[in-house]
Design an enzyme around this catalytic site. Sequence first.
Site, short mmCIF file in Angstrom:
data_model
loop_
_atom_site.label_atom_id
_atom_site.label_comp_id
_atom_site.label_asym_id
_atom_site.label_seq_id
_atom_site.Cartn_x
_atom_site.Cartn_y
_atom_site.Cartn_z
N SER A 171 0.80 -1.22 0.00
CA SER A 171 0.00 0.00 0.00
C SER A 171 0.84 1.28 0.00
O SER A 171 0.51 2.22 -0.74
CB SER A 171 -0.97 -0.01 1.19
N LYS A 226 -10.29 -5.59 10.31
CA LYS A 226 -11.34 -4.93 9.54
C LYS A 226 -12.69 -4.91 10.25
O LYS A 226 -13.41 -3.91 10.19
CB LYS A 226 -11.47 -5.57 8.17
N ASP A 259 -12.93 -2.97 -0.65
CA ASP A 259 -12.47 -4.27 -1.14
C ASP A 259 -13.37 -4.80 -2.25
O ASP A 259 -12.89 -5.28 -3.28
CB ASP A 259 -12.43 -5.29 0.00
N GLY A 278 -13.85 -19.81 0.87
CA GLY A 278 -13.55 -19.10 2.10
C GLY A 278 -14.75 -18.31 2.58
O GLY A 278 -15.55 -17.80 1.78
N MET A 301 -7.51 -13.75 -4.64
CA MET A 301 -7.49 -12.44 -4.00
C MET A 301 -6.14 -12.14 -3.35
O MET A 301 -5.85 -10.98 -3.03
CB MET A 301 -8.62 -12.33 -2.98
#
Length: 273
Positions: free
Chosen positions: A21, A70, A107, A131, A218
Amino acid sequence: MFKCKNFNYAVFGNPINHSKSPEIHSLFSKQTGISHFYKSCNVPLNSLYAVLQDFFKKDGRGANITAPFKQEAYFFCNKLTKRAEVAQSVNTLKKIDNCNILGDNTDGIGLLSDLIRLNFIKKNYSILIIGAGGAARGVLFPLLSYGCSICIFNRTVLNAEKLVLQFHKYGNINVFNTNSLHVKSFDLIINATSHFIQDKDNFIPFSCVSSKTCFYDMNYQTDNTFFFDWSRKTGSNFFSNGIGMLVFQAAHSFFLWHNVLPEIDYIIDLLNK
């Protein structure tokens, strides 16, 4: 007390050393000419609230949140976007004023944007998500809103059932049952686990995939992964890692903070080299 200081924007997680990031946001800053001092901060477990309070009391204007915080960050915010409210998970925070922190989840829009870029998705596609953790939670609402039907495969079936219960009002979503074979192959399979399931005896039958099935991881490792190897065995040539999702979600965070959406494609190419 743990402190982050001397910058305006940051990503908070544990661990955080692997994060791309800061590099991505540095490229955004150079591209747009917007001053954007962005760093990564490793947060001790059970310390997120204190760290964020300290950050926003000082010079903090915006933050990204990564694993495992999160869902905890969701409760830190006193204002939420629709997609964050539905996901009950936040990866982007914006300081509105001295009293209010807005939480967003970029996301899902990041994933959807990259799937559209790759031509991996169309409305009414049948999607299998592997998942049922935080990564899956953050992307379900945008995919369902796009008009896709979703099945969730998870070893702990109860966790998949909880997500279906939470999101069923937004579209066609079900738990995938390996004992009830899918008649039609999936159009898209997304790996939303940090470690791909390697137990071949407890996984997806090849009857559920075809040479036209698209595979999306992902995770953003550029090296071959177990998911990559498994997808190749199906005969499909349509595979992508999550670098594009990472850049798109970062771009939408940048947009929330500065009302400017950066150019994306060349950064994806740069990071994939």
